[in-house]
Design a protein around this motif. Sequence first.
Motif, PDB file in Angstrom:
ATOM      1  N   GLU A   5      25.271  60.282  24.077  1.00  0.00           N
ATOM      2  CA  GLU A   5      26.514  60.745  23.472  1.00  0.00           C
ATOM      3  C   GLU A   5      27.609  60.930  24.522  1.00  0.00           C
ATOM      4  O   GLU A   5      28.781  60.657  24.261  1.00  0.00           O
ATOM      5  N   LYS A   6      27.224  61.366  25.701  1.00  0.00           N
ATOM      6  CA  LYS A   6      28.195  61.521  26.782  1.00  0.00           C
ATOM      7  C   LYS A   6      28.824  60.166  27.122  1.00  0.00           C
ATOM      8  O   LYS A   6      30.047  60.053  27.271  1.00  0.00           O
ATOM      9  N   GLU A   7      27.990  59.134  27.239  1.00  0.00           N
ATOM     10  CA  GLU A   7      28.504  57.804  27.531  1.00  0.00           C
ATOM     11  C   GLU A   7      29.400  57.303  26.397  1.00  0.00           C
ATOM     12  O   GLU A   7      30.438  56.672  26.648  1.00  0.00           O
ATOM     13  N   ARG A   8      29.003  57.565  25.164  1.00  0.00           N
ATOM     14  CA  ARG A   8      29.814  57.121  24.016  1.00  0.00           C
ATOM     15  C   ARG A   8      31.186  57.797  24.023  1.00  0.00           C
ATOM     16  O   ARG A   8      32.218  57.144  23.792  1.00  0.00           O
ATOM     17  N   LEU A   9      31.205  59.113  24.284  1.00  0.00           N
ATOM     18  CA  LEU A   9      32.473  59.843  24.297  1.00  0.00           C
ATOM     19  C   LEU A   9      33.376  59.373  25.432  1.00  0.00           C
ATOM     20  O   LEU A   9      34.595  59.285  25.273  1.00  0.00           O
TER      21      LEU A   9
ATOM     22  N   MET B 121      38.812  46.876  35.051  1.00  0.00           N
ATOM     23  CA  MET B 121      39.235  48.236  34.672  1.00  0.00           C
ATOM     24  C   MET B 121      39.926  48.901  35.855  1.00  0.00           C
ATOM     25  O   MET B 121      39.384  48.953  36.942  1.00  0.00           O
ATOM     26  N   ASN B 122      41.124  49.375  35.640  1.00  0.00           N
ATOM     27  CA  ASN B 122      41.820  50.028  36.740  1.00  0.00           C
ATOM     28  C   ASN B 122      41.496  51.503  36.770  1.00  0.00           C
ATOM     29  O   ASN B 122      40.849  52.042  35.886  1.00  0.00           O
ATOM     30  N   GLY B 123      41.981  52.167  37.797  1.00  0.00           N
ATOM     31  CA  GLY B 123      41.643  53.575  38.004  1.00  0.00           C
ATOM     32  C   GLY B 123      42.108  54.469  36.887  1.00  0.00           C
ATOM     33  O   GLY B 123      41.489  55.477  36.571  1.00  0.00           O
ATOM     34  N   GLU B 124      43.234  54.103  36.236  1.00  0.00           N
ATOM     35  CA  GLU B 124      43.755  54.954  35.174  1.00  0.00           C
ATOM     36  C   GLU B 124      42.901  54.860  33.920  1.00  0.00           C
ATOM     37  O   GLU B 124      42.968  55.711  33.057  1.00  0.00           O
ATOM     38  N   GLU B 125      42.093  53.769  33.800  1.00  0.00           N
ATOM     39  CA  GLU B 125      41.282  53.609  32.609  1.00  0.00           C
ATOM     40  C   GLU B 125      39.920  54.264  32.745  1.00  0.00           C
ATOM     41  O   GLU B 125      39.189  54.393  31.790  1.00  0.00           O
TER      42      GLU B 125
ATOM     43  N   PHE C 249      37.013  57.033  33.238  1.00  0.00           N
ATOM     44  CA  PHE C 249      36.781  58.420  32.838  1.00  0.00           C
ATOM     45  C   PHE C 249      35.708  59.019  33.732  1.00  0.00           C
ATOM     46  O   PHE C 249      34.647  58.436  33.907  1.00  0.00           O
ATOM     47  N   PHE C 250      35.985  60.155  34.325  1.00  0.00           N
ATOM     48  CA  PHE C 250      35.032  60.788  35.227  1.00  0.00           C
ATOM     49  C   PHE C 250      34.719  62.187  34.736  1.00  0.00           C
ATOM     50  O   PHE C 250      35.595  62.885  34.264  1.00  0.00           O
TER      51      PHE C 250
ATOM     52  N   GLU D 271      33.442  56.335  26.731  1.00  0.00           N
ATOM     53  CA  GLU D 271      33.989  55.031  26.347  1.00  0.00           C
ATOM     54  C   GLU D 271      35.048  55.189  25.259  1.00  0.00           C
ATOM     55  O   GLU D 271      36.070  54.491  25.265  1.00  0.00           O
ATOM     56  N   LYS D 272      34.837  56.110  24.342  1.00  0.00           N
ATOM     57  CA  LYS D 272      35.822  56.365  23.283  1.00  0.00           C
ATOM     58  C   LYS D 272      37.133  56.844  23.881  1.00  0.00           C
ATOM     59  O   LYS D 272      38.215  56.420  23.458  1.00  0.00           O
ATOM     60  N   GLN D 273      37.052  57.691  24.899  1.00  0.00           N
ATOM     61  CA  GLN D 273      38.275  58.178  25.537  1.00  0.00           C
ATOM     62  C   GLN D 273      38.966  57.073  26.337  1.00  0.00           C
ATOM     63  O   GLN D 273      40.192  56.979  26.340  1.00  0.00           O
ATOM     64  N   ARG D 274      38.180  56.235  26.990  1.00  0.00           N
ATOM     65  CA  ARG D 274      38.763  55.108  27.715  1.00  0.00           C
ATOM     66  C   ARG D 274      39.508  54.171  26.765  1.00  0.00           C
ATOM     67  O   ARG D 274      40.615  53.712  27.046  1.00  0.00           O
TER      68      ARG D 274
END
Length: 480
Positions: free
Chosen positions: A422-426, A1-5, A7-8, A428-431
Amino acid sequence: MNGEEEFFDAVTGFDSDNSSGEFSEANQKVTGMIDLDTSKNNRIGKTGERPPQENGIRKHRTSLPAPMFSRSDFSVWTILKKCVGLELSKITMPIAFNEPLSFLQRITEYMEHVYLIHRASCQPQPLERMQSVAAFAVSAVASQWERTGKPFNPLLGETYELIREDLGFRFISEQVSHHPPISAFHSEGLNHDFLFHGSIYPKLKFWGKSVEAEPRGTITLELLKHNEAYTWTNPTCCVHNVIIGQLWIEQYGTVEILNHRTGHKCVLHFKPCGLFGKELHRVEGHIQDKNKKKLFMIYGKWTECLWGIDPTSYECFKKQERRGDHLRKAKLEDGSRKAESDVADDVPVAQETVQVIPGSKLLWRINTRPPNSAQMYNFTSFTVSLNELETGMEKTLPPTDCRLRPDIRGMENGDMDLASQEKERLEEKQREARRERAKEAAEWQTRWFYPGNNPYTGTPDWLYAGDYFERNFSDCPDIY
């Protein structure tokens, strides 16, 4: 996974906006003198037609569904120890350090004292209007006092709306960029008396024992009746003792508010804490005309109140104060302990409430916080209502509204495990959504704002595209 992928969720941590403070009984007595009854002046429709509503809610809640979760079992040092001097936009923080609001809702807190805008619009003279605008600029960061939890970082495309007929405004915001994170907002008076808009990008840095949020982005207020525009940026916010000790907040820096039509400028100095906490929370400044002649002096605390007086009376008082200052200084030094600890910064003791210069004019005073505020993340009464969701509201809100975020809702309800999941799911969904766009070489398209230049400063900004309140939400993205 690169930096652009990646989510922070830390860009908005420990930042703004911003608060109530302890103040004397005498201060409480003055509140009614300046609290304009906007419910009478800004209600839509005829008097008595129906009670004021906000997104279908007739009476706002006064507490959260569950009390604040304890952070005592978590150590932020394990996360931040490698980040001294670095920018914090790519540091993931445990959900225990959050508060159950999105940063978009934090921005909405600017509107808690919107009556000051209405008052400015009614003032006949530019000096009086600037006094009210300056008070509004200070009040906009006041809710940050003792707010040491970080709001959730908005997802790309996330939105938040607020309609307060009783306060005479409606508000819309959107997360328009993820790298860098930018939140755009637009508010307008229901009586068509003002526009208030801007885009916010706070830059955060960790300095060993503190986290500093440097404001980025221009804030613009337009008073339509007077064809005037005012612009400014917020002060820097700093949270101390993020590693160990009691957390405390200060704001510092110079805020310049410019009236682009008349040339009037208000210069406000948010004082850093200083030795022995003497300057803690203090704000001092002046209003000058286009020829830089001082017309009005302003002083107070951003956690409490703001006063103003003519320059001659102010300077006379300051001269008298300086003559007796050496006596007060000697007493202060005798009764103070010098901090020796390298572990935590001593929490400064706030000095006596603002000393009012005879002949001063009260410009603004903070609203009293609810008695259970400490168990509700130190929210104000206005803030407590921001994430309120009642039956039927989903039918009028877009699917991207903050109120529908399951992680924030879970935390508000006291279910920390669900909120974390849910935070982790969201995330990953955004990634995954970002990866799909990359495959198709597609760029993200914002829905309600577009990039451009501020019409008054010429600096880069995000401008409202309009039509949100037509409520055509058929093409909104699925981000939750």
